[in-house]
Design an enzyme around this catalytic site. Structure first.
Site, PDB file in Angstrom:
ATOM      1  N   ARG A   1       0.804  -1.217   0.000  1.00 14.45           N
ATOM      2  CA  ARG A   1       0.000   0.000   0.000  1.00 14.45           C
ATOM      3  C   ARG A   1       0.840   1.272   0.000  1.00 14.45           C
ATOM      4  O   ARG A   1       0.640   2.167  -0.826  1.00 14.45           O
ATOM      5  CB  ARG A   1      -0.908   0.027   1.251  1.00 14.45           C
ATOM      6  CG  ARG A   1      -2.154  -0.778   1.146  1.00 14.45           C
ATOM      7  CD  ARG A   1      -2.509  -1.377   2.503  1.00 14.45           C
ATOM      8  NE  ARG A   1      -1.626  -2.500   2.714  1.00 14.45           N
ATOM      9  CZ  ARG A   1      -1.945  -3.740   2.339  1.00 14.45           C
ATOM     10  NH1 ARG A   1      -3.113  -3.994   1.858  1.00 14.45           N
ATOM     11  NH2 ARG A   1      -1.086  -4.724   2.468  1.00 14.45           N
ATOM     12  N   THR A   2       1.766   1.368   0.949  1.00 18.62           N
ATOM     13  CA  THR A   2       2.480   2.637   1.136  1.00 18.62           C
ATOM     14  C   THR A   2       3.377   2.936  -0.071  1.00 18.62           C
ATOM     15  O   THR A   2       3.363   4.043  -0.606  1.00 18.62           O
ATOM     16  CB  THR A   2       3.314   2.581   2.431  1.00 18.62           C
ATOM     17  OG1 THR A   2       2.500   2.040   3.467  1.00 18.62           O
ATOM     18  CG2 THR A   2       3.803   3.945   2.842  1.00 18.62           C
TER      19      THR A   2
ATOM     20  N   LYS B   1      25.713  -5.450  -0.985  1.00 17.13           N
ATOM     21  CA  LYS B   1      27.169  -5.621  -1.150  1.00 17.13           C
ATOM     22  C   LYS B   1      27.921  -4.999   0.018  1.00 17.13           C
ATOM     23  O   LYS B   1      29.131  -4.843  -0.025  1.00 17.13           O
ATOM     24  CB  LYS B   1      27.612  -4.956  -2.462  1.00 17.13           C
ATOM     25  CG  LYS B   1      27.046  -5.637  -3.693  1.00 17.13           C
ATOM     26  CD  LYS B   1      27.663  -5.060  -4.968  1.00 17.13           C
ATOM     27  CE  LYS B   1      26.680  -4.192  -5.700  1.00 17.13           C
ATOM     28  NZ  LYS B   1      27.259  -3.532  -6.875  1.00 17.13           N
TER      29      LYS B   1
ATOM     30  N   ARG C   1      11.021   3.772   4.155  1.00 21.46           N
ATOM     31  CA  ARG C   1      10.550   2.735   5.087  1.00 21.46           C
ATOM     32  C   ARG C   1      11.757   1.934   5.526  1.00 21.46           C
ATOM     33  O   ARG C   1      12.584   1.520   4.704  1.00 21.46           O
ATOM     34  CB  ARG C   1       9.537   1.804   4.435  1.00 21.46           C
ATOM     35  CG  ARG C   1       9.247   0.608   5.355  1.00 21.46           C
ATOM     36  CD  ARG C   1       8.039  -0.153   5.003  1.00 21.46           C
ATOM     37  NE  ARG C   1       6.843   0.632   5.242  1.00 21.46           N
ATOM     38  CZ  ARG C   1       5.608   0.113   5.152  1.00 21.46           C
ATOM     39  NH1 ARG C   1       5.441  -1.157   4.865  1.00 21.46           N
ATOM     40  NH2 ARG C   1       4.554   0.861   5.377  1.00 21.46           N
TER      41      ARG C   1
ATOM     42  N   HIS D   1       4.333   5.719  11.893  1.00 27.35           N
ATOM     43  CA  HIS D   1       3.848   5.585  10.503  1.00 27.35           C
ATOM     44  C   HIS D   1       2.868   6.755  10.298  1.00 27.35           C
ATOM     45  O   HIS D   1       1.658   6.580  10.192  1.00 27.35           O
ATOM     46  CB  HIS D   1       3.156   4.233  10.335  1.00 27.35           C
ATOM     47  CG  HIS D   1       2.955   3.801   8.911  1.00 27.35           C
ATOM     48  ND1 HIS D   1       3.145   4.631   7.832  1.00 27.35           N
ATOM     49  CD2 HIS D   1       2.563   2.604   8.389  1.00 27.35           C
ATOM     50  CE1 HIS D   1       2.892   3.957   6.708  1.00 27.35           C
ATOM     51  NE2 HIS D   1       2.537   2.733   7.022  1.00 27.35           N
TER      52      HIS D   1
HETATM   53  N1   CP Z   1      -0.413  -0.148   5.940  1.00 26.49           N
HETATM   54  C1   CP Z   1       0.782  -0.392   5.366  1.00 26.49           C
HETATM   55  O1   CP Z   1       1.785   0.238   5.695  1.00 26.49           O
HETATM   56  O2   CP Z   1       0.763  -1.373   4.411  1.00 26.49           O
HETATM   57  P1   CP Z   1       2.012  -1.790   3.537  1.00 26.49           P
HETATM   58  O3   CP Z   1       3.010  -2.460   4.434  1.00 26.49           O
HETATM   59  O4   CP Z   1       1.457  -2.714   2.481  1.00 26.49           O
HETATM   60  O5   CP Z   1       2.601  -0.538   2.943  1.00 26.49           O
END
Ligand code: CP
Length: 316
Positions: A62-63, A90, A112, A140
């Site tokens: 999603r993100t 590496k 992320r 988040h």
């Molecule tokens: N909600 C969320 O962060 O989903 P993803 O890990 O698929 O990005």
């Protein structure tokens, strides 16, 4: 003459750094973006000439996808960086990776990372805007913003509202960011989960803790079901899947304990039959796919506001 909005050039690292005015500006802009997404031509040129790097060191559907679409709909060039195909494998350090990407003249890094504080580190290291797309169990913020945007669309006002978070609180950056955001609006927040999956400091966040989901759900208006993060469980922290589902699964029977118009949200991905029952996951009272849809609009708003100094509240 236009003046730069309050978020221009700012990193988006966690909810605590955002003022209520910032958040309202994000929601107002996301509303404009959502209307744009429903038009025949979704693409605009608000970010023409800008380059965004999606630096994802953990899996995401999603993100990552919504940030990629958000950047592209705004006319930016978006590059997806994945650890498994990078020189991190590496032995290149995270810091050197950041400096290497910065040297390519990107304007924003969407990060992320599995380690708490990685986004703060990136922001200290880099000149481009850094947007935290999830760092370990810490934060988040974009998920929290899209969750609240979705609840607002449902007509909910948070002040005094009973909101429940159920599940793996210990590993949940979503829980922490949602608690921080909901607190800003005066919500009455309750959390519930196995004792081994409740963060030790959870009460210090100003929430009420319940051992039984039935007690937590009584009269709730919003139920935020969390994903059981099976990949982060240490030995002995997690009861069996069967026991968890018996004690904490969100299902139709338990839903009856909440307000008749209660809304279930879940950040995804969902483990059906574990934290949420099959028929409840996409039932009438869940907003899961609406959350996904709003993820694009909210992330468009964040990219537009942080990267375009000409945007103000009247830009529609
Ligand atoms: N909600 C969320 O962060 O989903 P993803 O890990 O698929 O990005």
């Amino acid at each position: 003459m236009r003046c730069a909005n309050s978020l221009y050039g700012k990193d988006i690292l966690d909810i605590s750094a955002l003022t209520l005015a910032d958040i309202e500006l994000i929601f107002q802009t996301a509303g404009i973006m959502k209307r744009r997404l429903k038009q025949k031509i979704k693409k605009s040129s608000y970010l023409k000439g800008k380059a965004i790097i999606n630096l994802f060191c953990e899996p995401s559907t999603r993100t990552r996808t919504s940030f990629e679409l958000a950047g592209k709909y705004l006319g930016a060039d978006v590059i997806n960086f994945t650890t498994s195909a990078s020189s991190l494998l590496k032995g290149e350090s995270f810091r050197d990776t950041l400096l290497t990407l910065q040297s390519m003249h990107c304007d924003a890094v969407v990060l992320r990372h599995p380690v708490e504080g990685a986004a703060q580190f990136a922001a200290r290291t880099l000149t481009p805007v850094v947007i935290n797309a999830g760092d370990g169990a810490h934060a988040h913020p974009t998920q929290a913003l899209l969750d609240l945007f979705t609840l607002r669309e449902k007509g909910l006002k948070l002040s005094g509202l009973k909101m429940v978070i159920v599940g793996d609180i210990l590993h949940s950056r979503v829980a922490r960011s949602n608690i921080a955001l909901w607190k800003k609006y005066g919500a009455d927040i309750h959390v519930c989960g196995p004792a081994t999956l409740l963060a030790r400091d959870i009460e210090s966040l100003g929430v009420t803790v319940h051992e039984r989901i039935e007690d937590a759900l009584e009269g709730a208006a919003v139920i935020n079901v969390l994903r059981i993060q099976l990949e982060r469980q240490q030995k002995g922290m997690f009861p069996s899947a069967r026991e968890y589902a018996q004690l904490f699964e969100m299902n139709e029977q338990r839903l009856k304990l909440a307000r008749p118009d209660a809304v279930i949200i879940h950040p995804g991905p969902i483990n059906r039959g574990l934290e949420i029952a099959w028929q409840t996951a996409y039932g009438n009272q869940t907003a899961i796919l609406q959350q996904v849809e709003n993820g694009v609009a909210v992330r468009m708003a964040l990219l537009a506001l942080t990267l375009n100094g000409d945007l103000d509240e009247n830009f529609d």
